[in-house]
Scaffold this active site. Structure first.
Site, PDB file in Angstrom:
ATOM      1  N   GLU A 186       9.896   0.995  10.506  1.00 48.93           N
ATOM      2  CA  GLU A 186      10.924   2.028  10.322  1.00 48.93           C
ATOM      3  C   GLU A 186      10.204   3.360  10.532  1.00 48.93           C
ATOM      4  O   GLU A 186       9.367   3.739   9.716  1.00 48.93           O
ATOM      5  CB  GLU A 186      11.520   1.883   8.922  1.00 48.93           C
ATOM      6  CG  GLU A 186      12.901   2.483   8.821  1.00 48.93           C
ATOM      7  CD  GLU A 186      12.850   3.937   8.447  1.00 48.93           C
ATOM      8  OE1 GLU A 186      12.783   4.773   9.377  1.00 48.93           O
ATOM      9  OE2 GLU A 186      12.857   4.233   7.247  1.00 48.93           O
ATOM     10  N   LYS A 201       0.858  -1.186   0.000  1.00 50.73           N
ATOM     11  CA  LYS A 201       0.000   0.000   0.000  1.00 50.73           C
ATOM     12  C   LYS A 201       0.895   1.237   0.000  1.00 50.73           C
ATOM     13  O   LYS A 201       1.530   1.571   0.996  1.00 50.73           O
ATOM     14  CB  LYS A 201      -0.921   0.048   1.213  1.00 50.73           C
ATOM     15  CG  LYS A 201      -1.995   1.121   0.982  1.00 50.73           C
ATOM     16  CD  LYS A 201      -2.629   1.660   2.222  1.00 50.73           C
ATOM     17  CE  LYS A 201      -1.873   2.767   2.887  1.00 50.73           C
ATOM     18  NZ  LYS A 201      -1.719   4.023   2.096  1.00 50.73           N
ATOM     19  N   GLU A 261       9.562  15.595  15.941  1.00 51.75           N
ATOM     20  CA  GLU A 261      10.044  15.470  14.561  1.00 51.75           C
ATOM     21  C   GLU A 261       9.319  16.506  13.716  1.00 51.75           C
ATOM     22  O   GLU A 261       8.092  16.493  13.639  1.00 51.75           O
ATOM     23  CB  GLU A 261       9.760  14.059  14.040  1.00 51.75           C
ATOM     24  CG  GLU A 261      10.286  13.858  12.634  1.00 51.75           C
ATOM     25  CD  GLU A 261      10.120  12.428  12.125  1.00 51.75           C
ATOM     26  OE1 GLU A 261       9.010  11.890  12.202  1.00 51.75           O
ATOM     27  OE2 GLU A 261      11.116  11.858  11.632  1.00 51.75           O
ATOM     28  N   CYS A 270      13.463  10.601   7.398  1.00 48.09           N
ATOM     29  CA  CYS A 270      13.392  10.018   8.739  1.00 48.09           C
ATOM     30  C   CYS A 270      14.700  10.156   9.492  1.00 48.09           C
ATOM     31  O   CYS A 270      14.707  10.240  10.705  1.00 48.09           O
ATOM     32  CB  CYS A 270      12.970   8.562   8.654  1.00 48.09           C
ATOM     33  SG  CYS A 270      13.941   7.646   7.474  1.00 48.09           S
TER      34      CYS A 270
HETATM   35  O1  TXE Z   1       2.475   9.395   8.320  1.00 49.82           O
HETATM   36  P1  TXE Z   1       1.627   8.072   8.473  1.00 49.82           P
HETATM   37  P2  TXE Z   1       2.017  10.813   7.746  1.00 49.82           P
HETATM   38  C1  TXE Z   1       6.454  11.049  10.235  1.00 49.82           C
HETATM   39  C2  TXE Z   1       6.739  12.534  10.043  1.00 49.82           C
HETATM   40  C3  TXE Z   1       5.455  13.051   9.524  1.00 49.82           C
HETATM   41  C4  TXE Z   1       4.466  12.228  10.337  1.00 49.82           C
HETATM   42  C5  TXE Z   1       3.086  12.094   9.754  1.00 49.82           C
HETATM   43  O2  TXE Z   1       7.028  13.129  11.289  1.00 49.82           O
HETATM   44  O3  TXE Z   1       5.299  14.424   9.740  1.00 49.82           O
HETATM   45  O4  TXE Z   1       5.060  10.959  10.400  1.00 49.82           O
HETATM   46  O5  TXE Z   1       3.145  11.723   8.381  1.00 49.82           O
HETATM   47  C6  TXE Z   1      -0.325   4.657   6.262  1.00 49.82           C
HETATM   48  N1  TXE Z   1      -2.949   1.581   9.465  1.00 49.82           N
HETATM   49  N2  TXE Z   1       6.848  10.251   9.069  1.00 49.82           N
HETATM   50  O6  TXE Z   1       0.705  11.218   8.292  1.00 49.82           O
HETATM   51  O7  TXE Z   1       0.222   8.427   8.800  1.00 49.82           O
HETATM   52  C7  TXE Z   1      -0.473   5.859   5.356  1.00 49.82           C
HETATM   53  O8  TXE Z   1      -1.574   5.696   4.480  1.00 49.82           O
HETATM   54  C8  TXE Z   1      -2.138   1.268   8.460  1.00 49.82           C
HETATM   55  C9  TXE Z   1       8.112   9.586   9.147  1.00 49.82           C
HETATM   56  O9  TXE Z   1       2.143  10.782   6.288  1.00 49.82           O
HETATM   57  O10 TXE Z   1       2.372   7.196   9.388  1.00 49.82           O
HETATM   58  C10 TXE Z   1       0.880   5.859   4.654  1.00 49.82           C
HETATM   59  O11 TXE Z   1       0.884   4.886   3.627  1.00 49.82           O
HETATM   60  N3  TXE Z   1      -1.512   2.186   7.702  1.00 49.82           N
HETATM   61  C11 TXE Z   1       8.297   8.599   8.086  1.00 49.82           C
HETATM   62  C12 TXE Z   1       1.831   5.434   5.769  1.00 49.82           C
HETATM   63  O12 TXE Z   1       1.022   4.763   6.725  1.00 49.82           O
HETATM   64  C13 TXE Z   1      -1.697   3.482   7.987  1.00 49.82           C
HETATM   65  C14 TXE Z   1       7.714   8.870   6.764  1.00 49.82           C
HETATM   66  C15 TXE Z   1       2.558   6.582   6.471  1.00 49.82           C
HETATM   67  O13 TXE Z   1       1.608   7.473   6.985  1.00 49.82           O
HETATM   68  C16 TXE Z   1      -2.536   3.877   9.041  1.00 49.82           C
HETATM   69  C17 TXE Z   1       6.421   9.530   6.844  1.00 49.82           C
HETATM   70  C18 TXE Z   1      -3.191   2.858   9.788  1.00 49.82           C
HETATM   71  N4  TXE Z   1      -3.994   3.146  10.819  1.00 49.82           N
HETATM   72  C19 TXE Z   1       6.061  10.216   7.961  1.00 49.82           C
HETATM   73  N5  TXE Z   1      -2.541   5.228   9.097  1.00 49.82           N
HETATM   74  C20 TXE Z   1       9.611   7.909   7.955  1.00 49.82           C
HETATM   75  N6  TXE Z   1       9.906   7.005   8.899  1.00 49.82           N
HETATM   76  O14 TXE Z   1      10.339   8.106   7.016  1.00 49.82           O
HETATM   77  C21 TXE Z   1      -1.738   5.667   8.112  1.00 49.82           C
HETATM   78  N7  TXE Z   1      -1.224   4.619   7.426  1.00 49.82           N
END
Ligand code: TXE
Length: 486
Positions: A259, A183, A390, A293
């Site tokens: 991660e 996904k 972050e 990240c």
């Molecule tokens: O992340 P999400 P978001 C951090 C960074 C950023 C914050 C929010 O600080 O500002 O997270 O970003 C899926 N069950 N990182 O909102 O929500 C979602 O659809 C299953 C760090 O974009 O974690 C997407 O595919 N999946 C990071 C993925 O999770 C779910 C990179 C990431 O989204 C879900 C991105 C659920 N309940 C953000 N809810 C890094 N480690 O590099 C969301 N998703």
């Protein structure tokens, strides 16, 4: 990029069983160009029913006598190399898609594609080198271990490096013989769909890779809950990582690797060349608009060079060219969406209010597109919100320190532990820091030294498990012990 015309977006449907199909509900969602805030295209929106179909396809492809399971390991390797070659063939198109929906400069997206190719090629070579051992067990037994693929893998990825993260998940999963349902992030589904088409062209049997664009709680949630998924690999926020652990605990105890976020310290001692240090710290923090990240978002500078460093850090940030990702000279495009723009601006405001000294930037840039001025704060104190949360944006926080012992303590005073850096010409200082800092990667006199061969992952709340390197392969393997009575 000379030619700014928009190539056709060829793939906008779900990819299940080697076919592009509509969602069962026929629903779609808009993908937005973060540079213009306008819709690029509508993409099919997966929900539980679609995830069920994709998982069933992946499960069938993993059946004992399937084409995939009976394929020679070396042939699996050749397929992965073929996919890497096709990605290389289409690198410009893929970089275009990546720059379009993510907003990163096209030239950076091209480098991401290069890394993606290298990751696939690296893991392709492992396919026929995955083996167990013989064990001198007590008793009259001949005992051996086998390493077998974990099975159907659900992979959920974010929007900051859509292709690179896809490669870090697909390549080891395919090398070990797993099957995949991916996904992509709702903000950036386009490149994953294009790579799915290339997997079909390369000749992967149907069901081996599936891509289900959609939202987190619906499509992502269905994948995490699914009883036929044997492992979930997630990259994203610590908040969602926590939710995944809860759901997995209540469903089928699938294997999990996470991660997650970071708040990584880069520590700079006063024996270094200041100009070089400023440049390294700038890249550590501002690469990919800070949407990284392992961004070195806490810059600790020793007092002897602090004032000079702050002045020069502000100067280099001010020189950043912010604008259209498809202009050759652009260093920084927009943040990925309105939500991230709001988050970054909110945190910048908190820095101002809590008493950090704004050296440059501090505002939104323009009023179309989610652009943020590269921002540098000095005089940041360890308890400020910008020191702890972050930010995931182009914001550098500079702290002053005096001694090694003090800075190690402060560097470790965080719930995260993804990466850390140190710049010094003193080998003892560098090694003492490298040994003491609680982080999955430590970079000495450099930053972001990531390669296909180097394991990457977090201590503490930055995650569990490792990606890349041989360790990354193990995340997709089960160990079986076979004892034969002699
Ligand atoms: O992340 P999400 P978001 C951090 C960074 C950023 C914050 C929010 O600080 O500002 O997270 O970003 C899926 N069950 N990182 O909102 O929500 C979602 O659809 C299953 C760090 O974009 O974690 C997407 O595919 N999946 C990071 C993925 O999770 C779910 C990179 C990431 O989204 C879900 C991105 C659920 N309940 C953000 N809810 C890094 N480690 O590099 C969301 N998703």
């Amino acid at each position: 990029m000379a030619d700014k015309s928009i190539p056709t977006i060829k793939y906008t449907k779900l990819f299940i069983n080697n076919e592009f199909v509509d969602a069962v509900s026929k629903k779609t969602f808009p993908v937005i160009n973060p540079s213009t805030e306008k819709k690029i295209v509508d993409v099919a929106e997966a929900d539980k029913e679609d995830v069920d179909k994709a998982v069933a396809a992946a499960k069938a492809a993993f059946e004992q006598n399937s084409e995939w399971r009976t394929m020679f390991a070396s042939s699996r390797g050749k397929l992965i190399v073929k996919l890497a070659d096709l990605i290389e063939r289409d690198q410009e198109y893929l970089a275009f898609l990546e720059a379009l929906d993510n907003g990163k400069p096209y030239k950076d997206a091209l480098m991401d594609v290069g890394f993606t190719v290298n990751v696939f090629k690296y893991y392709a070579g492992y396919c026929d080198k995955i083996h167990g051992s013989t064990v001198p067990s007590d008793g009259n037994f001949m005992t051996m271990t086998l390493r077998e693929p974990v099975g159907v893998v659900g992979q959920i990825i974010p929007w900051n490096y859509p292709l690179m993260v896809l490669a870090c998940k697909w390549a080891p999963a395919l090398a070990t013989g797993c099957t995949v349902v991916l996904k992509p992030a709702e903000q950036t589904p386009l490149s994953a769909l294009a790579v799915a088409a290339l997997a079909k062209e390369a000749g992967f049997p149907k069901g081996v890779v599936n891509v289900v664009p959609g939202y987190g709680p619906t499509a992502g949630g269905a994948l995490v809950k699914h009883p036929d998924v044997n492992k979930v690999s997630f990259t994203g926020s610590t908040e969602v990582g926590n939710k995944i652990m809860e759901v997995v605990g209540q469903s089928n105890l699938k294997r999990v690797s996470l991660e997650l976020g970071g708040k990584s310290p880069l520590v700079i001692f006063d024996d270094v060349d200041v100009d070089q240090a400023v440049e390294i710290a700038y890249r550590a923090c501002f690469t990919n608009h800070g949407q990284n990240c392992c961004a070195g978002s806490r810059t600790y500078v020793q007092s002897g060079i602090y004032n000079e460093f702050v002045k020069k850090a502000a100067e280099i940030a001010r020189r950043t060219k912010v604008g259209d990702p498809f202009t050759d000279t652009t260093d920084q495009g927009p943040q990925v969406n309105q939500e991230m723009l709001d988050k970054v601006l909110r945190l910048i405001e908190s820095g101002k209010k809590e008493g950090a000294k704004l050296q440059t930037g501090g505002c939104r840039k323009g009023n179309e597109g989610y652009f943020v001025e590269p921002t540098v704060f000095s005089d940041v104190n360890d308890n400020m919100t910008i020191a702890r949360e972050e930010i995931f944006g182009p914001v550098q926080s500079i702290f002053k320190f005096d001694t090694l012992e003090e800075v190690i303590k402060r560097a470790n005073d965080t719930t995260y532990g993804l990466a850390a850096g140190v710049l010094t010409n003193n080998i003892s200082t560098a090694l003492a820091y490298a040994k003491s800092v609680r982080a999955g990667s430590v970079w000495v006199n450099c930053y972001h030294a990531l390669a296909p061969q180097t394991p990457f992952g977090g201590f503490k709340q930055s995650g569990m498990g490792r990606e890349l390197g041989e360790e990354g392969l193990k995340e997709y393997l089960e160990l079986k012990t076979v004892s034969i009575k002699v």
